[in-house]
Design a protein around this motif. Sequence first.
Motif, short mmCIF file in Angstrom:
data_model
loop_
_atom_site.label_atom_id
_atom_site.label_comp_id
_atom_site.label_asym_id
_atom_site.label_seq_id
_atom_site.Cartn_x
_atom_site.Cartn_y
_atom_site.Cartn_z
N THR A 56 5.90 88.48 23.36
CA THR A 56 5.24 88.77 24.63
C THR A 56 6.25 89.28 25.65
OG1 THR A 56 3.95 87.81 26.45
CG2 THR A 56 5.54 86.38 25.39
N THR A 57 5.76 90.02 26.61
CA THR A 57 6.60 90.50 27.71
C THR A 57 6.40 89.65 28.96
OG1 THR A 57 4.87 92.09 28.34
CG2 THR A 57 6.63 92.88 26.87
N ASP A 58 5.60 88.61 28.84
CA ASP A 58 5.31 87.72 29.97
C ASP A 58 6.56 86.89 30.30
OD1 ASP A 58 4.29 86.11 31.92
OD2 ASP A 58 2.78 85.14 30.65
N GLU A 59 7.09 87.08 31.49
CA GLU A 59 8.30 86.38 31.90
C GLU A 59 8.08 84.86 31.95
OE1 GLU A 59 12.36 86.45 33.02
OE2 GLU A 59 11.03 88.00 32.24
N LYS A 60 6.89 84.44 32.33
CA LYS A 60 6.59 83.01 32.41
C LYS A 60 6.63 82.37 31.03
CE LYS A 60 3.74 83.28 36.59
NZ LYS A 60 2.39 83.06 37.17
N ALA A 61 6.19 83.10 30.02
CA ALA A 61 6.22 82.56 28.65
C ALA A 61 7.65 82.39 28.16
CB ALA A 61 5.44 83.49 27.72
N VAL A 62 8.51 83.35 28.50
CA VAL A 62 9.92 83.25 28.10
C VAL A 62 10.58 82.07 28.80
CG1 VAL A 62 12.16 84.42 28.11
CG2 VAL A 62 10.08 85.72 27.63
N CYS A 63 10.30 81.91 30.10
CA CYS A 63 10.87 80.77 30.86
C CYS A 63 10.37 79.45 30.29
CB CYS A 63 10.50 80.89 32.33
SG CYS A 63 11.33 82.26 33.20
N ALA A 64 9.10 79.41 29.88
CA ALA A 64 8.55 78.20 29.28
C ALA A 64 9.26 77.89 27.96
CB ALA A 64 7.05 78.36 29.05
N ALA A 65 9.57 78.92 27.18
CA ALA A 65 10.29 78.73 25.92
C ALA A 65 11.70 78.20 26.18
CB ALA A 65 10.35 80.05 25.15
N VAL A 66 12.36 78.72 27.21
CA VAL A 66 13.69 78.24 27.57
C VAL A 66 13.62 76.77 27.99
CG1 VAL A 66 15.60 78.50 29.20
CG2 VAL A 66 14.52 80.53 28.25
N PHE A 67 12.60 76.44 28.78
CA PHE A 67 12.42 75.05 29.23
C PHE A 67 12.21 74.12 28.03
CE2 PHE A 67 9.55 71.57 30.37
CZ PHE A 67 10.24 70.98 31.41
N ALA A 68 11.32 74.50 27.12
CA ALA A 68 11.03 73.68 25.95
C ALA A 68 12.27 73.52 25.07
CB ALA A 68 9.89 74.30 25.14
N ALA A 69 13.01 74.62 24.87
CA ALA A 69 14.22 74.57 24.03
C ALA A 69 15.27 73.64 24.64
CB ALA A 69 14.78 75.97 23.86
N ALA A 70 15.43 73.72 25.95
CA ALA A 70 16.43 72.87 26.62
C ALA A 70 16.03 71.39 26.55
CB ALA A 70 16.60 73.30 28.07
N MET A 71 14.77 71.10 26.78
CA MET A 71 14.31 69.71 26.75
C MET A 71 14.47 69.11 25.35
SD MET A 71 13.63 69.04 29.83
CE MET A 71 12.95 67.41 29.61
N LEU A 72 14.13 69.89 24.33
CA LEU A 72 14.29 69.40 22.95
C LEU A 72 15.76 69.18 22.61
CD1 LEU A 72 11.66 71.66 21.12
CD2 LEU A 72 11.50 69.19 21.52
N SER A 73 16.62 70.05 23.13
CA SER A 73 18.05 69.95 22.82
C SER A 73 18.70 68.74 23.49
CB SER A 73 18.77 71.24 23.24
OG SER A 73 18.29 72.34 22.50
N VAL A 74 18.28 68.41 24.71
CA VAL A 74 18.90 67.26 25.38
C VAL A 74 18.40 65.94 24.81
CG1 VAL A 74 19.34 68.51 27.52
CG2 VAL A 74 17.19 67.24 27.27
N VAL A 75 17.21 65.96 24.21
CA VAL A 75 16.67 64.73 23.62
C VAL A 75 17.56 64.21 22.50
CG1 VAL A 75 14.78 63.83 22.19
CG2 VAL A 75 14.25 65.10 24.27
N VAL A 76 18.15 65.13 21.73
CA VAL A 76 18.97 64.72 20.58
C VAL A 76 20.42 64.42 20.95
CG1 VAL A 76 17.51 66.05 19.01
CG2 VAL A 76 19.57 67.12 19.96
N LEU A 77 20.78 64.60 22.23
CA LEU A 77 22.16 64.30 22.64
C LEU A 77 22.39 62.79 22.56
CD1 LEU A 77 22.65 66.53 25.83
CD2 LEU A 77 23.57 66.93 23.55
N PRO A 78 23.44 62.36 21.88
CA PRO A 78 23.75 60.92 21.86
C PRO A 78 24.15 60.44 23.24
CG PRO A 78 25.51 62.20 20.83
CD PRO A 78 24.39 63.16 21.10
#
Length: 358
Positions: free
Chosen positions: A92-114
Amino acid sequence: MNLTFFIVLGLAFLCFIIPAIRYVFIARKGVFEQRGWRCSVFLPAAGVLLPVMLAAWFLFFDERDFITSFTLPQLLMPFAGALLILFVGNKTTDEKAVCAAVFAAAMLSVVVLPEESLFFISFMPAWAARLSIAACWILFTLFWRFVNNGDGSLAVFSAAASLGVGILGTVNALPVFIGAAGWFFTAVFLVLTTFSWYPSRVKISSVDAAAFGFLLFSLLLSASAEGAVSCSLIFIMFPLVDFCWALILRLTFLSCYADLIDNSGFRQAVNNGISPNQAASLIIRSQMLTLLLGCFQAYSPAPGSLLLIALLLSVWLNYRLRFVSAPQQTIRDINAQVLEELQDRVNEFKSYLKEKER
């Protein structure tokens, strides 16, 4: 020299040569046809970095080498997050969708931080520390799209930051595994520099830039967790100052500063008559100075003692880049430059037509 050095060197060579082979095939399509998954410059880089990092994990990882802790999910999740960003950005070219993907990726990544890896912001509760890291991760990923403001610029900034981490690992200021990862990232960004240098043979899209930024932040975060917070900040100080400068110009609300990318030092230098090659060369020299400061910071007696010096140096270097005067050219030089650029564009268009005929 021990065996570890030669293994890291061999794996770094793979990180250089494998993306290079893929970039050759992408470059043959010409810049007019470089769209979609098949022409993504991020996929070849991630495709070699992930198995190489896993190999390094099984070969070099030693928990006793770490001040805090490092886990296998902590290694894998940033790659998954970067691929999520790339997938959404290509769908998609929707900027909001890309920002949402960045948000989801960051949240998932910090969850696994010891929890041990959060010690460098131990003044916060664990949940607040994770949210703070996620916010920084999101902002850095979006900011790294700005860094993609000229031929070679993103690759140069990324290579310099990765090289800093690699050097710190070599001088035992960071664990061997983190240092090896720095060298692997450096190799990938060096080959990207070669292919994205003016005139660029591959296209780094905004989505590719965001994916690279997301992955690079994971490397800097791992280094920061091992006590190299100030070093990591110094490594990215020049592009950070460049972004802040561009943002201040944007906030003047003058029509000539309406485009944030055009306010970057690279674009300003080119607009002043400097060739893209010269502008990128100035960026490399500036980054080398901040790279040295970042490495010296690792052995400074006071944490953050060189941050102010790095900030002032970056401001001065940005000023030089933005207001450097173009060298005087003769009529012969100008004609030769125009003919060379015209020939490059004609060759690209011919390649495009040939691909269309096939």
